[in-house]
Design a protein around this motif. Sequence first.
Motif, PDB file in Angstrom:
ATOM      1  N   LEU A   1       0.822  -1.204   0.000  1.00 29.36           N
ATOM      2  CA  LEU A   1       0.000   0.000   0.000  1.00 29.36           C
ATOM      3  C   LEU A   1       0.860   1.260   0.000  1.00 29.36           C
ATOM      4  CD1 LEU A   1      -3.079   0.764   0.369  1.00 29.36           C
ATOM      5  CD2 LEU A   1      -2.472   1.186   2.742  1.00 29.36           C
ATOM      6  N   ILE A   2       1.944   1.249   0.747  1.00 28.56           N
ATOM      7  CA  ILE A   2       2.744   2.453   0.942  1.00 28.56           C
ATOM      8  C   ILE A   2       3.894   2.549  -0.059  1.00 28.56           C
ATOM      9  CG2 ILE A   2       4.048   3.785   2.650  1.00 28.56           C
ATOM     10  CD1 ILE A   2       2.450   1.947   4.730  1.00 28.56           C
ATOM     11  N   GLN A   3       4.400   1.418  -0.514  1.00 23.52           N
ATOM     12  CA  GLN A   3       5.545   1.413  -1.423  1.00 23.52           C
ATOM     13  C   GLN A   3       5.321   2.270  -2.670  1.00 23.52           C
ATOM     14  OE1 GLN A   3       5.713  -0.403  -4.573  1.00 23.52           O
ATOM     15  NE2 GLN A   3       7.756   0.391  -4.927  1.00 23.52           N
ATOM     16  N   PRO A   4       4.155   2.208  -3.338  1.00 22.00           N
ATOM     17  CA  PRO A   4       3.968   3.088  -4.506  1.00 22.00           C
ATOM     18  C   PRO A   4       4.007   4.573  -4.160  1.00 22.00           C
ATOM     19  CG  PRO A   4       2.310   1.353  -4.482  1.00 22.00           C
ATOM     20  CD  PRO A   4       3.039   1.288  -3.167  1.00 22.00           C
ATOM     21  N   LEU A   5       3.597   4.934  -2.937  1.00 20.64           N
ATOM     22  CA  LEU A   5       3.637   6.329  -2.522  1.00 20.64           C
ATOM     23  C   LEU A   5       5.081   6.784  -2.331  1.00 20.64           C
ATOM     24  CD1 LEU A   5       0.693   6.280   0.059  1.00 20.64           C
ATOM     25  CD2 LEU A   5       0.605   6.593  -2.427  1.00 20.64           C
ATOM     26  N   LEU A   6       5.909   5.921  -1.717  1.00 20.27           N
ATOM     27  CA  LEU A   6       7.336   6.238  -1.581  1.00 20.27           C
ATOM     28  C   LEU A   6       7.997   6.329  -2.951  1.00 20.27           C
ATOM     29  CD1 LEU A   6       8.436   3.992   1.422  1.00 20.27           C
ATOM     30  CD2 LEU A   6       8.068   6.451   1.410  1.00 20.27           C
ATOM     31  N   GLU A   7       7.642   5.406  -3.810  1.00 20.46           N
ATOM     32  CA  GLU A   7       8.212   5.405  -5.161  1.00 20.46           C
ATOM     33  C   GLU A   7       7.887   6.703  -5.896  1.00 20.46           C
ATOM     34  OE1 GLU A   7       8.270   2.614  -9.161  1.00 20.46           O
ATOM     35  OE2 GLU A   7       7.097   1.985  -7.430  1.00 20.46           O
ATOM     36  N   ASN A   8       6.656   7.163  -5.784  1.00 20.61           N
ATOM     37  CA  ASN A   8       6.279   8.434  -6.421  1.00 20.61           C
ATOM     38  C   ASN A   8       7.070   9.597  -5.840  1.00 20.61           C
ATOM     39  OD1 ASN A   8       4.494   7.340  -8.209  1.00 20.61           O
ATOM     40  ND2 ASN A   8       2.666   7.945  -7.088  1.00 20.61           N
ATOM     41  N   SER A   9       7.275   9.599  -4.512  1.00 20.50           N
ATOM     42  CA  SER A   9       8.060  10.674  -3.894  1.00 20.50           C
ATOM     43  C   SER A   9       9.472  10.705  -4.457  1.00 20.50           C
ATOM     44  CB  SER A   9       8.124  10.496  -2.378  1.00 20.50           C
ATOM     45  OG  SER A   9       6.919  10.872  -1.790  1.00 20.50           O
ATOM     46  N   ILE A  10      10.051   9.538  -4.659  1.00 24.84           N
ATOM     47  CA  ILE A  10      11.416   9.466  -5.168  1.00 24.84           C
ATOM     48  C   ILE A  10      11.471   9.813  -6.650  1.00 24.84           C
ATOM     49  CG2 ILE A  10      13.390   7.940  -5.606  1.00 24.84           C
ATOM     50  CD1 ILE A  10      12.388   6.341  -3.059  1.00 24.84           C
TER      51      ILE A  10
END
Length: 186
Positions: free
Chosen positions: A74-83
């Motif tokens: 759930l959270i990994q795509p959000l971190l990926e977008n931030s990066i």
Amino acid sequence: ATMIRAENIQKMTAATMAILNASFRTTGAFARLDEQITQLESYIYIMKVRFGDRFEMEFDCDEEARYCFVMKMLIQPLLENSILHGIREIEGQGRIRMTARRQADRLEIAVSDNGVGMSPEAIAAAWTPEEHQHKGFQCIGIRNVHDRIRLYHGDAYGLHIVSEPGYGTTVTCVLPIITKSAELKA
């Protein structure tokens, strides 16, 4: 990697294996948030190998929140977008911060960065799949996470984006509080 003393390859392989093991170790679509954070730490390590020290990552999660169950990945795509879409394009040090708090009857997980930010038009376009038909995979991660949350938990839950161009983005994930695996079957 061990035999030729390639420590970076060894650590990156271990991080990749940790992510895969966490994904397949438990059955079902949910895991405790603290388990997801361990998986995210491995993901961040891989991204730091890829991008170097261009960003810092901070996890700030209430102890109560760590034991709540959330959907896997759930959270990994959000971190990926931030990066990839936030801090990769800025000059200087990027900062990403993930917070998790229990707020009365809901769990709020926020991923914030000091990246390039998004215009109001870009935020609106993120929710409209038609806007991205011919643009590859842009914004699919955000929309997919939002749709998964609403499909499983209902329209009262999902993602909220707050951003200002040049100052960064915060994506907040609002979920129901689930503290026991038995509640997942309800």
